[in-house]
Design a protein around this motif. Sequence first.
Motif, PDB file in Angstrom:
ATOM      1  N   THR A  92       0.817  -1.211   0.000  1.00  0.00           N
ATOM      2  CA  THR A  92       0.000   0.000   0.000  1.00  0.00           C
ATOM      3  C   THR A  92       0.855   1.267   0.000  1.00  0.00           C
ATOM      4  N   GLY A  93       2.091   1.176   0.462  1.00  0.00           N
ATOM      5  CA  GLY A  93       2.969   2.338   0.488  1.00  0.00           C
ATOM      6  C   GLY A  93       3.766   2.531  -0.788  1.00  0.00           C
ATOM      7  N   ALA A  94       3.663   1.584  -1.729  1.00  0.00           N
ATOM      8  CA  ALA A  94       4.438   1.666  -2.966  1.00  0.00           C
ATOM      9  C   ALA A  94       3.904   2.774  -3.870  1.00  0.00           C
ATOM     10  N   ASN A  95       4.825   3.529  -4.431  1.00  0.00           N
ATOM     11  CA  ASN A  95       4.471   4.621  -5.336  1.00  0.00           C
ATOM     12  C   ASN A  95       4.904   4.317  -6.768  1.00  0.00           C
ATOM     13  N   ILE A  96       4.275   4.978  -7.706  1.00  0.00           N
ATOM     14  CA  ILE A  96       4.600   4.808  -9.117  1.00  0.00           C
ATOM     15  C   ILE A  96       6.054   5.180  -9.375  1.00  0.00           C
ATOM     16  N   GLU A  97       6.545   6.187  -8.662  1.00  0.00           N
ATOM     17  CA  GLU A  97       7.923   6.639  -8.847  1.00  0.00           C
ATOM     18  C   GLU A  97       8.942   5.559  -8.480  1.00  0.00           C
ATOM     19  N   ALA A  98       8.508   4.525  -7.750  1.00  0.00           N
ATOM     20  CA  ALA A  98       9.420   3.460  -7.325  1.00  0.00           C
ATOM     21  C   ALA A  98       9.578   2.374  -8.388  1.00  0.00           C
ATOM     22  N   LEU A  99       8.870   2.501  -9.507  1.00  0.00           N
ATOM     23  CA  LEU A  99       9.010   1.549 -10.611  1.00  0.00           C
ATOM     24  C   LEU A  99      10.223   1.944 -11.443  1.00  0.00           C
ATOM     25  N   GLU A 100      11.146   0.990 -11.636  1.00  0.00           N
ATOM     26  CA  GLU A 100      12.396   1.300 -12.325  1.00  0.00           C
ATOM     27  C   GLU A 100      12.797   0.177 -13.275  1.00  0.00           C
ATOM     28  N   GLU A 101      13.796   0.474 -14.116  1.00  0.00           N
ATOM     29  CA  GLU A 101      14.449  -0.522 -14.960  1.00  0.00           C
ATOM     30  C   GLU A 101      15.877  -0.669 -14.467  1.00  0.00           C
ATOM     31  N   VAL A 102      16.265  -1.894 -14.068  1.00  0.00           N
ATOM     32  CA  VAL A 102      17.618  -2.150 -13.573  1.00  0.00           C
ATOM     33  C   VAL A 102      18.181  -3.369 -14.299  1.00  0.00           C
ATOM     34  N   HIS A 103      19.244  -3.157 -15.090  1.00  0.00           N
ATOM     35  CA  HIS A 103      19.905  -4.234 -15.828  1.00  0.00           C
ATOM     36  C   HIS A 103      18.905  -5.049 -16.656  1.00  0.00           C
ATOM     37  N   GLY A 104      17.983  -4.356 -17.285  1.00  0.00           N
ATOM     38  CA  GLY A 104      17.013  -5.031 -18.136  1.00  0.00           C
ATOM     39  C   GLY A 104      15.832  -5.630 -17.411  1.00  0.00           C
ATOM     40  N   HIS A 105      15.761  -5.442 -16.098  1.00  0.00           N
ATOM     41  CA  HIS A 105      14.654  -5.987 -15.315  1.00  0.00           C
ATOM     42  C   HIS A 105      13.737  -4.854 -14.865  1.00  0.00           C
ATOM     43  N   ARG A 106      12.450  -5.109 -14.960  1.00  0.00           N
ATOM     44  CA  ARG A 106      11.480  -4.188 -14.392  1.00  0.00           C
ATOM     45  C   ARG A 106      11.403  -4.476 -12.901  1.00  0.00           C
ATOM     46  N   VAL A 107      11.655  -3.477 -12.057  1.00  0.00           N
ATOM     47  CA  VAL A 107      11.707  -3.709 -10.613  1.00  0.00           C
ATOM     48  C   VAL A 107      10.872  -2.670  -9.880  1.00  0.00           C
ATOM     49  N   VAL A 120      12.718  -5.331  -5.912  1.00  0.00           N
ATOM     50  CA  VAL A 120      11.944  -6.551  -6.138  1.00  0.00           C
ATOM     51  C   VAL A 120      11.624  -6.664  -7.627  1.00  0.00           C
ATOM     52  N   PRO A 121      12.148  -7.688  -8.313  1.00  0.00           N
ATOM     53  CA  PRO A 121      11.855  -7.843  -9.745  1.00  0.00           C
ATOM     54  C   PRO A 121      10.388  -8.183  -9.972  1.00  0.00           C
ATOM     55  N   LEU A 122       9.846  -7.663 -11.069  1.00  0.00           N
ATOM     56  CA  LEU A 122       8.436  -7.870 -11.383  1.00  0.00           C
ATOM     57  C   LEU A 122       8.287  -8.889 -12.513  1.00  0.00           C
ATOM     58  N   PRO A 123       7.734 -10.071 -12.229  1.00  0.00           N
ATOM     59  CA  PRO A 123       7.397 -10.995 -13.313  1.00  0.00           C
ATOM     60  C   PRO A 123       6.404 -10.323 -14.269  1.00  0.00           C
ATOM     61  N   PRO A 124       6.342 -10.765 -15.526  1.00  0.00           N
ATOM     62  CA  PRO A 124       5.456 -10.120 -16.507  1.00  0.00           C
ATOM     63  C   PRO A 124       4.012  -9.965 -16.039  1.00  0.00           C
ATOM     64  N   ALA A 125       3.457 -10.993 -15.401  1.00  0.00           N
ATOM     65  CA  ALA A 125       2.056 -10.927 -14.961  1.00  0.00           C
ATOM     66  C   ALA A 125       1.860  -9.825 -13.928  1.00  0.00           C
ATOM     67  N   VAL A 126       2.829  -9.686 -13.022  1.00  0.00           N
ATOM     68  CA  VAL A 126       2.733  -8.641 -12.001  1.00  0.00           C
ATOM     69  C   VAL A 126       2.912  -7.273 -12.636  1.00  0.00           C
ATOM     70  N   GLY A 127       3.839  -7.180 -13.585  1.00  0.00           N
ATOM     71  CA  GLY A 127       4.049  -5.908 -14.277  1.00  0.00           C
ATOM     72  C   GLY A 127       2.804  -5.436 -14.988  1.00  0.00           C
ATOM     73  N   ARG A 128       2.114  -6.367 -15.651  1.00  0.00           N
ATOM     74  CA  ARG A 128       0.875  -6.003 -16.362  1.00  0.00           C
ATOM     75  C   ARG A 128      -0.210  -5.576 -15.377  1.00  0.00           C
TER      76      ARG A 128
END
Length: 235
Positions: A92-107, A120-128
């Motif tokens: 619930t405390g996560a913000n949009i600004e905390a979404l990043e790309e690190v070494h080709g991974h969406r985290v 925390v890496p985001l699997p494709p289903a979670v990213g969507r």
Amino acid sequence: MQEIGRYRPSTVSRRLSVVAGFYRTCVIDGVLVHSPAEYVRRPRVSAESPTLGLSHLQLEAMLTAGRRSSNVNDFALVTMLGLLGLRIFEATGANIEALEEVHGHRVLRVLGKGDKVALVPLPPAVGRAIERAVDGRLCGPILRSRTGSRMDRHCATRRLRALARTAGVSTVRMHPHMLRHTFVTTMLDAGVDLRDVQIAARHADPRTTMRYDRARQNLDRHPNYVLAAYMASGT
């Protein structure tokens, strides 16, 4: 706390730990000569976690209900708790600004216990699911209530209970930690190494992760078989 409040041993032990830590700091700072909590016995805590997690099929049903829900936050909530293993205050405390790309991974950059930051890496289903909840916004909370404000733990609990009813998942009391618990137990059931599960759950002590292992007595997973197979050429 035990005789009058009827608190669980784990709750009593945790609260006594806070008291002992406070007095220990007082001794270190020279405020007290010795800690009055030094020899206080804490109740024995069971090696089994009292929280009941969902089964693999129940988690799938919750994910399906979340994906089909008209509320775009539902699917993101279930995936962040059940597939990322986030604590409810982290989700619930996560913000949009905390979404990043690190070494080709969406985290997702997560602020956890003790103000520790984890990627925390985001699997494709979670990213969507998260992209659906974000819906083109550039800032603010990822998870929102129906009024548009940041979702809190009470709102999250209500949404999960509604999804459980829709999915036909019958539990005594659905709550957010149940999905984090399921995140750990499902990985252990899938055969993921305990050390890797500990890292994914961000447990400081491996004994905490072991408390979740509901199959620790499963003889099919006994390491004797692994060793014998490894040494098969000599036996």
